[in-house]
Design a protein around this motif. Structure first.
Motif, PDB file in Angstrom:
ATOM      1  N   LEU A 207       0.821  -1.218   0.000  1.00 43.96           N
ATOM      2  CA  LEU A 207       0.000   0.000   0.000  1.00 43.96           C
ATOM      3  C   LEU A 207       0.853   1.265   0.000  1.00 43.96           C
ATOM      4  O   LEU A 207       0.375   2.338   0.369  1.00 43.96           O
ATOM      5  N   THR A 210      -0.551   4.357  -1.895  1.00 46.67           N
ATOM      6  CA  THR A 210      -1.872   4.869  -1.551  1.00 46.67           C
ATOM      7  C   THR A 210      -1.822   6.146  -0.728  1.00 46.67           C
ATOM      8  O   THR A 210      -2.809   6.882  -0.669  1.00 46.67           O
ATOM      9  N   ILE A 212      -2.069   6.400   2.318  1.00 47.54           N
ATOM     10  CA  ILE A 212      -2.974   6.283   3.459  1.00 47.54           C
ATOM     11  C   ILE A 212      -2.135   6.222   4.738  1.00 47.54           C
ATOM     12  O   ILE A 212      -1.249   5.381   4.846  1.00 47.54           O
ATOM     13  N   GLU A 216       0.191   2.912   4.520  1.00 46.14           N
ATOM     14  CA  GLU A 216       1.201   3.019   3.470  1.00 46.14           C
ATOM     15  C   GLU A 216       2.541   2.440   3.912  1.00 46.14           C
ATOM     16  O   GLU A 216       3.382   2.096   3.076  1.00 46.14           O
TER      17      GLU A 216
END
Length: 253
Positions: A207, A210, A212, A216
């Motif tokens: 991730l 992303t 996030i 992440e």
């Protein structure tokens, strides 16, 4: 035959991770123990435990150190004085360790048999290292006294120097860490010639793109350890197949 008596001398952050570990092993009848039967072993567990980042051996720059031992050694029923020097030198990211073993007779002369072939000089190299395990590229070849894989559930402070210096294992590990979704890998062997004890790991951050928060930085990895000859200390008298023992660890950090 050599018998030696030596006196030695020597001049993080916490992270919680979800860990899944799987052990799988197969064992045929062991000729060295009565009553052993064929069996399969499968263990699966999930743990939530703290993990500490691995320590680096030395920072970059120029460093040096000295270790060693002094004592006496008996070779072919003759006693010698023994001086073992183990200097270590690091320049930038390169590290070199030597094992200089001086066997001195009663007349004060160094035993020539330890210095008359090119293999003798190769054996004086204790290790050669480039960079640390958190660098983009790294490796180490030679004696590895303290190898830990991941958080240590499979390999924890493993040493290929248990019988050193009678048995000198030239082992090694090599690995990379990239910025491509945190992709990286590492491969290890306790002996480059025999390759009986092997390990490897692969990890990445799925991730990372992303952005996030927290997610992440999620890292997923797989660690594998293999012992291709777990009965290696026993003499194989009848040629029966020796089993392989494998450990598999899946972790999310």
């Amino acid at each position: 035959m050599r018998n030696s008596g030596l006196a030695k001398f020597n001049s993080v952050q916490d992270t919680i991770f979800l860990d899944t570990i799987i052990y799988f092993g197969y064992k045929e009848k062991n000729p060295y123990r009565q009553g052993d039967q064929d069996e399969k072993v499968f263990i699966f567990s999930i743990n939530l435990i703290p993990m500490w980042e691995e320590e680096s051996e030395t920072t970059e720059g120029t460093h040096w150190g000295m270790g060693g031992a002094v004592g006496a050694v008996t070779i072919d029923n003759q006693t010698y004085s023994q001086i073992r020097l183990q200097p270590e030198l690091q320049v930038w990211k390169f590290g070199l360790g030597l094992d200089i073993d001086l066997i001195i007779d009663a007349e004060g002369k160094v035993r020539k048999e330890d210095w008359d072939e090119w293999q003798d000089y190769v054996n004086k190299i204790l290790f050669l290292r480039f960079a640390q395990r958190n660098d983009p590229f790294y490796f180490k070849v030679g004696s590895i006294p303290d190898y830990t894989l991941g958080n240590g559930l499979i390999f924890n402070h493993y040493s290929n120097m248990t019988l050193y210096p009678q048995v000198k294992n030239v082992g090694g590990y090599v690995g990379i860490n990239t910025h491509l979704s945190g992709l990286g890998f590492e491969a290890y062997t306790h002996n480059l010639h025999k390759n009986e004890i092997l390990a490897g790991r692969v990890h990445f951050q799925p991730l990372a793109v992303t952005n996030i928060p927290l997610l992440e930085k999620l890292r997923v990895g797989v660690n594998v350890g293999i012992d291709r000859d777990q009965y290696g200390k026993y003499e194989d008298k009848d040629g029966i197949w020796i089993p392989i023992m494998t450990g598999l660890q899946i972790m999310m950090i």
